[in-house]
Design a protein around this motif. Structure first.
Motif, mmCIF file in Angstrom:
data_model
loop_
_atom_site.group_PDB
_atom_site.id
_atom_site.type_symbol
_atom_site.label_atom_id
_atom_site.label_comp_id
_atom_site.label_asym_id
_atom_site.label_seq_id
_atom_site.Cartn_x
_atom_site.Cartn_y
_atom_site.Cartn_z
ATOM 1 N N ALA A 50 -3.129 6.848 2.252
ATOM 2 C CA ALA A 50 -2.245 6.089 2.354
ATOM 3 C C ALA A 50 -2.073 6.001 4.168
ATOM 4 O O ALA A 50 -2.092 5.075 4.888
ATOM 5 C CB ALA A 50 -0.895 6.134 1.804
ATOM 6 N N ILE A 51 -1.843 7.065 4.645
ATOM 7 C CA ILE A 51 -1.599 7.246 5.877
ATOM 8 C C ILE A 51 -2.859 6.631 6.895
ATOM 9 O O ILE A 51 -2.857 5.910 7.863
ATOM 10 C CB ILE A 51 -1.363 8.458 6.549
ATOM 11 N N SER A 52 -3.782 7.100 6.389
ATOM 12 C CA SER A 52 -5.121 6.729 6.954
ATOM 13 C C SER A 52 -5.363 5.303 6.958
ATOM 14 O O SER A 52 -5.813 4.458 7.801
ATOM 15 C CB SER A 52 -6.513 7.163 6.052
ATOM 16 N N TRP A 53 -5.146 4.592 5.575
ATOM 17 C CA TRP A 53 -5.286 3.254 5.600
ATOM 18 C C TRP A 53 -4.312 2.358 6.383
ATOM 19 O O TRP A 53 -4.449 1.572 6.982
ATOM 20 C CB TRP A 53 -4.804 3.012 3.971
ATOM 21 N N LEU A 54 -2.913 2.886 6.581
ATOM 22 C CA LEU A 54 -1.935 2.523 7.477
ATOM 23 C C LEU A 54 -2.476 2.438 8.958
ATOM 24 O O LEU A 54 -2.297 1.482 9.705
ATOM 25 C CB LEU A 54 -0.733 3.266 7.339
ATOM 26 N N ILE A 55 -3.212 3.502 9.439
ATOM 27 C CA ILE A 55 -3.429 3.698 10.810
ATOM 28 C C ILE A 55 -4.602 2.767 10.927
ATOM 29 O O ILE A 55 -4.680 1.973 12.021
ATOM 30 C CB ILE A 55 -4.389 5.148 11.072
ATOM 31 N N CYS A 56 -5.627 2.494 9.909
ATOM 32 C CA CYS A 56 -6.501 1.419 10.156
ATOM 33 C C CYS A 56 -5.892 0.030 10.208
ATOM 34 O O CYS A 56 -6.339 -0.755 11.317
ATOM 35 C CB CYS A 56 -7.291 1.441 8.948
ATOM 36 N N GLU A 57 -4.946 -0.157 9.412
ATOM 37 C CA GLU A 57 -4.355 -1.505 9.455
ATOM 38 C C GLU A 57 -3.551 -1.751 10.889
ATOM 39 O O GLU A 57 -3.650 -2.847 11.443
ATOM 40 C CB GLU A 57 -3.271 -1.915 8.306
ATOM 41 N N CYS A 58 -3.015 -0.687 11.599
ATOM 42 C CA CYS A 58 -2.261 -0.738 12.709
ATOM 43 C C CYS A 58 -3.184 -1.054 13.716
ATOM 44 O O CYS A 58 -3.258 -1.790 14.614
ATOM 45 C CB CYS A 58 -1.541 0.646 12.717
ATOM 46 N N ASN A 98 -9.958 11.311 10.388
ATOM 47 C CA ASN A 98 -11.317 10.902 10.225
ATOM 48 C C ASN A 98 -11.323 10.038 9.082
ATOM 49 O O ASN A 98 -12.324 9.031 9.146
ATOM 50 C CB ASN A 98 -12.129 12.242 9.843
ATOM 51 N N LYS A 99 -10.729 9.965 8.297
ATOM 52 C CA LYS A 99 -10.699 8.894 7.227
ATOM 53 C C LYS A 99 -10.070 7.504 7.722
ATOM 54 O O LYS A 99 -10.891 6.250 7.424
ATOM 55 C CB LYS A 99 -9.606 9.400 6.030
ATOM 56 N N ALA A 100 -9.255 7.665 8.838
ATOM 57 C CA ALA A 100 -8.831 6.408 9.295
ATOM 58 C C ALA A 100 -9.962 5.661 10.054
ATOM 59 O O ALA A 100 -10.107 4.292 10.033
ATOM 60 C CB ALA A 100 -7.470 6.429 10.302
ATOM 61 N N ILE A 101 -10.603 6.659 10.778
ATOM 62 C CA ILE A 101 -11.644 6.227 11.488
ATOM 63 C C ILE A 101 -12.971 5.449 10.759
ATOM 64 O O ILE A 101 -13.504 4.450 11.035
ATOM 65 C CB ILE A 101 -12.446 7.224 12.370
ATOM 66 N N SER A 102 -13.122 6.177 9.550
ATOM 67 C CA SER A 102 -14.094 5.624 8.716
ATOM 68 C C SER A 102 -13.803 4.356 8.086
ATOM 69 O O SER A 102 -14.485 3.597 8.134
ATOM 70 C CB SER A 102 -14.308 6.692 7.356
ATOM 71 N N LYS A 103 -12.242 4.237 7.667
ATOM 72 C CA LYS A 103 -12.040 2.811 7.474
ATOM 73 C C LYS A 103 -11.944 1.704 8.389
ATOM 74 O O LYS A 103 -12.356 0.696 7.998
ATOM 75 C CB LYS A 103 -10.552 2.915 6.910
ATOM 76 N N ILE A 104 -11.919 2.138 9.484
ATOM 77 C CA ILE A 104 -11.947 1.126 10.734
ATOM 78 C C ILE A 104 -13.333 0.796 10.931
ATOM 79 O O ILE A 104 -13.871 -0.362 10.860
ATOM 80 C CB ILE A 104 -11.413 1.853 12.105
ATOM 81 N N HIS A 105 -14.402 1.678 10.725
ATOM 82 C CA HIS A 105 -15.574 1.373 10.836
ATOM 83 C C HIS A 105 -15.898 0.393 9.707
ATOM 84 O O HIS A 105 -17.193 -0.382 9.892
ATOM 85 C CB HIS A 105 -16.452 2.579 10.563
ATOM 86 N N ASP A 106 -15.581 0.652 8.698
ATOM 87 C CA ASP A 106 -15.803 -0.229 7.445
ATOM 88 C C ASP A 106 -15.112 -1.905 7.682
ATOM 89 O O ASP A 106 -15.607 -2.602 7.020
ATOM 90 C CB ASP A 106 -15.304 0.237 6.363
ATOM 91 N N SER A 107 -14.563 -1.926 8.565
ATOM 92 C CA SER A 107 -13.595 -3.365 8.877
ATOM 93 C C SER A 107 -14.788 -4.408 9.499
ATOM 94 O O SER A 107 -15.295 -3.797 10.749
ATOM 95 C CB SER A 107 -12.326 -3.204 9.699
ATOM 96 N N TYR A 108 -14.687 -5.584 8.865
ATOM 97 C CA TYR A 108 -15.505 -6.419 9.642
ATOM 98 C C TYR A 108 -14.482 -7.202 11.082
ATOM 99 O O TYR A 108 -15.059 -7.947 11.845
ATOM 100 C CB TYR A 108 -15.765 -7.811 8.926
ATOM 101 N N ARG A 109 -13.299 -6.607 10.941
ATOM 102 C CA ARG A 109 -12.522 -7.198 11.870
ATOM 103 C C ARG A 109 -12.588 -6.302 13.499
ATOM 104 O O ARG A 109 -11.563 -6.649 14.237
ATOM 105 C CB ARG A 109 -10.994 -7.180 11.465
#
Length: 216
Positions: free
Chosen positions: A161-169, A191-202
């Motif tokens: 959840a924290i990784s997801w939150l970092i990505c959204e922020c 590392n998971k946050a960075i992976s989630k950001i990498h997956d974002s089209y935004r």
């Protein structure tokens, strides 16, 4: 409305839980909307009772989101209801339904503080996901980022959840969020946050490439 194949699917994505019947969320939402039309005192009594099945827990949270009661009453219900949350699926689905929190950020801060101060996995996750859904805005972004730097119970669903939150922020407030990557928090989270950001089209390719330097 019970679907055995959906029950099996749900068991795969919510491991360790055997209290699930196999009813899809759209059906649970429709049931919740019908219940909300009834007598409020009876509804409140129902929300406070123990639940046997995961679907019951979900319905109770969805009901709170659909109620037209005062913010004071809703907050009181949420303090009690949070004790019943026992899976990430319930936590996340109910959180998105609580539009009243987005409209009354300041009023619900004490609920967020209470959840984040818990030593229970799903209470903490509930607080984090509530921030993700309702507090990533101009007024509260600094508050949210400071909360990311807290030390929480080290468990899978909190960390995710924290990784997801970092990505959204990062997606919404990149400049303010960059300092998160220098925080002393678990490398799994970063590392998971960075992976989630990498997956974002935004996020641009250039930004994704730059963030690789922060992997731990």
């Amino acid at each position: 409305n019970v679907e055995l194949k959906y029950k099996e699917f749900h068991a795969g994505i919510v491991p360790g839980k055997n209290d699930y019947l196999g009813v899809r969320i759209p059906v649970l939402r429709e049931i919740s909307k019908r219940i909300v039309l009834g007598n409020y005192n009876e509804i409140k009594k129902y929300i406070m009772t123990d639940s046997i099945y995961s679907e019951e827990r979900m319905i109770k949270g969805l009901i709170i989101g659909y109620l037209k009661e005062s913010k004071e009453e809703i907050k009181s219900l949420l303090f009690e209801y949070a004790k019943q949350i026992n899976s990430w699926a319930i936590c996340d689905s109910v959180s998105t339904s609580l539009k009243i929190i987005k409209k009354n950020n300041e009023y619900f801060i004490d609920l967020i503080e209470w959840l984040l101060g818990s030593e229970e996995e799903y209470k903490i996750r509930f607080g984090i996901v509530l921030m993700l859904n309702h507090y990533v805005n101009e007024k509260y972004i600094d508050y949210v980022i400071n909360k990311i730097n807290n030390k929480y119970l080290d468990c899978y669903y909190v960390n995710m959840a924290i990784s997801w939150l970092i990505c959204e922020c990062y997606i919404k407030f990149k400049d303010k969020t960059m300092r998160v990557f220098d925080f002393d928090i678990d490398r799994k989270i970063i590392n998971k946050a960075i992976s989630k950001i990498h997956d974002s089209y935004r996020v641009t390719k250039e930004e994704k490439e730059y963030l690789k330097k922060y992997r731990r």
